[in-house]
Design an enzyme around this catalytic site. Sequence first.
Site, PDB file in Angstrom:
ATOM      1  N   GLU A 152     -36.196 -47.774   7.288  1.00 29.87           N
ATOM      2  CA  GLU A 152     -35.734 -46.391   7.252  1.00 29.87           C
ATOM      3  C   GLU A 152     -36.718 -45.527   6.504  1.00 29.87           C
ATOM      4  OE1 GLU A 152     -30.866 -46.424   7.042  1.00 29.87           O
ATOM      5  OE2 GLU A 152     -32.035 -46.070   5.243  1.00 29.87           O
ATOM      6  N   LYS A 185     -22.407 -50.250   6.999  1.00 30.98           N
ATOM      7  CA  LYS A 185     -23.289 -49.072   7.044  1.00 30.98           C
ATOM      8  C   LYS A 185     -24.083 -48.989   8.348  1.00 30.98           C
ATOM      9  CE  LYS A 185     -24.122 -47.897   2.249  1.00 30.98           C
ATOM     10  NZ  LYS A 185     -25.122 -47.403   1.310  1.00 30.98           N
ATOM     11  N   ARG A 241     -11.162 -44.345   2.507  1.00 31.45           N
ATOM     12  CA  ARG A 241     -10.175 -44.460   1.432  1.00 31.45           C
ATOM     13  C   ARG A 241     -10.054 -43.137   0.717  1.00 31.45           C
ATOM     14  NH1 ARG A 241     -14.048 -44.505  -2.965  1.00 31.45           N
ATOM     15  NH2 ARG A 241     -15.879 -45.588  -2.265  1.00 31.45           N
TER      16      ARG A 241
END
Lengths: 752, 216, 478
Positions: free
Chosen positions: C213, C119, C315
Amino acid sequence: MDIDKRTQELAARLTYIRDIFGQRENASMAMLRTRLEEFLEQAPHLGMRELSRQVGMLEELFVLLEGKLESELTPMDRVRIVRHPQRICLKDILENVYDNYTEIGGQDEWSIDPGMLIARATIARRMGKKTVHQSVMVIGQEKGHGQEFRNAGSIKPWGNANALYYMRVAEIENIPIHSYVFTPGAFPVEDYPGAAQQISKNLYVMAGLKVPIISVFSEGGSGGAEAIALADKRLMLSHGYYSVISPEGAAAIEGGLKDKATPELIERCASRLRITAADNLELGFIDRVIQEPPLGARPEHYDFFRQLRREVIRATDEVVDSVDGLGPLRGMAIRRQAKAADPQDIFVRWSLGGGARTKLVDRRFEKFRAMSRTACRDNRSLGARIYSGLEGMLWSAHSTLRHDFLARYKRHLLHMLEALEAELRALRQGVGGPLGKFLGLGDGQQRRLEVPPEALERLTLLSCPEEGACRLEDTWVYVSPKSREDRTLTCPNTPTHGCLDLWGPDLFGEFAGVCSHCGHHFPMEFQWYLYNVFNFAQAYEFNSELESSNPLGYEGFDLKLEQAKRQTGLGSACITFETHIEGVTTVVAVLVSPFRGGTVGAAEGEKIIRAAERAMLKRTPFILYSHGTAGIRIQEGTCGVIQMPRVTMAVRRYIEAGGLYLVLYDTNSFAGPVASFLGCSAYQFAVRSSNIGFAGPGVIRETTGVEVPPKYHRAFSALSRGHIQGIWDRREIKKNLHQALLTMGGKNLYYR
Amino acid sequence: MLNVKEMLEELNASPYEEIEIRTPHTGVVEFVGLAPGDRVNGPSGKWLERPGTLLANLTREKNKKPICATQKGQVMDIRAELEGRFVEAGERLLTIRHFLSKEEVLGRILKKALHLFCAPERAKYYFVPEIDAKIKAGGEQSVKVREGLDMFIVSRMKRETPLSYSGPEGIIYAVYFQQGDNVDGGQPLIGVCPESQLTLIQDVVSRVQGEWEERD
Amino acid sequence: MARHTLLIANRGEIAMRILRACVTLGHDFVCVYTTADAQSGHVRLARELGGPDRLFRINSYQDPSEILAVADASQATAVHPGYGFFAEDFRFARRVVERQRPLIFIGPSWTLVRDLGDKINTKRIARAHSVPTIPGSDRPIYDEMEAVELAQTIFAFQQDQGIAEGCVLVKASAGGGGMGIEEVYDLDKFRSVYRRIRNYAKRNLSDEGVLIEQRIFDFNHLEVQVLAERGGKNAVHLGTRNCSVQSLGRQKRIEVAPGFDPASLTYAFDAAGVLDAITRHSVNMSLQVGYDNVGTWEWIVTPRGEPFLMEVNTRIQVENGVSGVTSRIQGRADGADGVDVIAEQIRLGLGEPLGYTQQNVSTTGVGIEYRILAEDPLDRFTPCLGRIEAFGWVAEPWLQVFTQVPTLQLGDEPYEIPMDFDPNLALGIVWGQSLDEARARGVEFLGGLVLQGTDTRGEPLRTNVDFLKNRTQTLLHF
């Protein structure tokens, strides 16, 4: 009656001879037997006078032929002599050599280790008309003429610990230590304090013990012997042996561990290993040989004890003399040592003064430092040798100047500046606080934080764009060639942890040989550590010209050595270099497993000593990484064993000079090195899944009959036993090492 | 009351257990020359550190793995037609006829004699820490259980719920599951022996010790 | 086109969809299954469409060696990982293509799987290509001063934006799964939280790096379905989906395409603009990084209408069908079910060119996907195990159902829900011209669903059908 007793004695002497010569038939032996049998047959028919005459003749014949047999003794025969129950033992010595003694630290079977006998003994010496009783601490293995509970003098770790304790007592009391080595080897169990660990502690302490130590070898079996034998004078009984390993052990290794070794092979190994007193004297590992009566000393040889007494007194005197300057006449007398003059008649005070005690330790170091010097090959040219000598001197001067002389002034200056800065800060705070409030700047509740645009940018734009968008994957500088093979491997913990098979390229590449499921560490090449941990690409390797050789001329070993050199591209099992670990300059020595199992011989010992000396000179930390070591290189015999005290002493000197000595174990580290210079470090760490110990499970089973559990030698066992201080993940060694360098270390280390 | 004699006779009539050796995963099978009737040994050594007789090798992705006997016994039949072939996981390779030892016979009889507390559903079971500690310290038989005692932690689909014991009061005589392994619903977890029956159980034990003949 | 043999390294409904796509495309397939899963639909389907030779019993779906051993034994030429298991395992992807007998990995190149699998890395890559991301650090912070400064700035930033209650998220950069993560509402408490997280990370993850964050509340979870061809030169998107209806464990339960529907709903922000921005950014970033298969760009959209890229899923996803059903490719004879994203994935994975551009792609109507699970929404969505005794639905032209559970009537051999996997039972996708129509059809589908069974304790099997129906009627978007 007298005749009966005398014939019985003769019969016993014959049995003894048969025991010593084992299977071998021999003309002298046959002759003695027939003569004795003939005599016994005739005896009932003979008169008293004739009997006495014949017995006398027989006795003379025995003496004559024993003398002849003496010259036919093979090394293995000597081993049998030493192991014979009739061999003199320490109690005999205490009774016959010393004038009085008190056993301490246990009595017979009521002892923490009945194999280790410790006694305070006295030797009476004449000083004019006065008799002076001089105290010594006698320490040694007691075989007790085959008493079961003595365990043949195979000492358990706690026995060695007890010996060490009384050595310290002797140091406090300032009396000499006489140690008598009667051991086939240490009892290799790892129960606390651990065989290897305790021997290394003994060596480390003895290296700095400030009283004279005299050791006498009868049976010197490797590590067990070293535990009490690091001495200022090392005497050896003429029929004793001093060896890296028992001949049987050597034969077992030689012959491949599976089958039982043949007696011939054992004989051959015994002579190849050069274990006799004469051999060891020639090699320089002992100082003097004490001649025993033919076919070895037994308790009834009173003359021998008298001689032994003279020798130990003389040895003690010599040691004291060498450091404590006796009066000129006495000194001369001792040095001349005319056999006529009994040293007992010249009084020498055995307690040392302060200066002499330090000098004693220095002498001891020099003595061992000089041993086995020629047992390795030095390929350097003469010029290079002179240069390296000069370089050493220069460095020595440089480091004294920089670290001792200049540093003192620098430190003063720094302290002053620091103090000044602190004052200023206090001033600012003292005034600034209230002042700031007064100006109304500190009102936190209502304040609206302004966000400067550049701060906002930091929240939303790419930080450190110079690093690139992708954070660098943890890639290794050196990647194992095993990672190029497309195959899978099974983790040994699969049955218990259910690990899936691992793909070679993953395992040996990215995972650095660590099972991703259970954390088991598969062994990795030493190059992996050199480049990924020790930054070898930027390192300066030194002493690579020192190479292993075959000092004993051990049959067939030259070939094997060449093969090892060719296969590894190394000259010995040790690589020493200077490197930077995250900016910290360090000296590193690596024991390389693929080179003859990482065994330590004269070259390896010398290289480690020189590395320690270099670290001391340059005031850098010293890291010894054992990529794996199977022990002392048996083919070098006592040239190998002697590395145990030698290197331990060098390491101790380095540590005492303020150095940080850190040991890191990997894969399998066993025997001599662990029981000496590796085990003596205060900071020992292990890579996960490594094994550490004195003897492997097979050897333990064979020598002690004890079955050890499968995970007996695992690093985690060593950790809970207190042998090592921590276990590191391979991928984090560098980080951990760096942290260790920052948090440990001596007062003189300049690595920050 | 328990009829030990009858049970022993019943077991004597078929004193063995047939163990099917199956492939743990896919791979190419290679037998090692065993024939029906051959004797094989289970793991040995004080810590069972030496594996049993090699029965076959299974090679998958260039990794050759041994398949060893888990119990002592006699090889019954070998599916020789699988030699050198790629097989699926869980394929039967051979069967071992294992003659019951005293301990095993005892175990079987005890399973009938003890009060069995069974798993209510298929899940992983653990003892609660206090009981686990007690068992580790003093062995299973040091733990007394009673109705409503919080004994197990049931772990299913990564969620854990407590499970309490129900049944007669007594001591734990046997533990039938491995902590952390899946246990099917209805399988016994522990065998509890009411204290009043302890003598009876001990009698069973001594009778089996005395009467059961072990065979190879 | 060369005929390939695809090994389907998955189970359940996705294995069935891949299997059908193989048949449609004219490729061979190989299926694997475990003993516990022998009843599963993909086993039945494989037997039906390919015969027993196409089926291999393996020890575990999670053991790469099992998959590859079967691939070699069955002469497979490509591996399709489906979702879950190996779908985002870059090591597996690497092993598949780098082994001695290489296979084609139906998915992006392994380096992309690796880079976008992380990430933090994704955040940095996104920022490098000017794609908006959540305000905060984009690399682990090791320095306390720096951390405090960052937190301070985030609080100030939120205040500037008029967010009443600012909140900062502190998390261990090496962590995951909800561990080592805490919210801070007050700058004064930041230091202590920071230290707690840092110490946790140091002790448990042996890396003390911490991420800081802005914490965003009440956001919409949107996704962009991207298709890109090998080589990464061409890429298109198949519109957006909204996946905001989730269970407690942040598991998606209902997905709606398109992501916003400005035609029938009103938003506090320019919804059409947001959809345009995120599709543009997604395709752009895909081209920039050379993305080369199907993938999903996951976004969060704040209540103020700011989109931030959260992660990229390299995916095929469960919910690909809902994008497929609302997409049409010009000049292709796709049926009423729209585009088969899985078939496209296989095609692209095997190296075929995309064959169309964004201009040829259009979206139409609204699709809703329901995930039907045996779980108890009233009890924290606890999985419910047991057996299904009756199962069936009313077939409709606007409905697709994907399930590994056989159609059952009471009295048939019941279907045991295997306990080793999530208790997914079925996916239902409905399509309608408008959101209202789709909703109505969704309710109709769920109402007509027959699903009955018994759990392991003998009580009636609990499912989330009522929960899904309820959410359809109340709230699909925030």
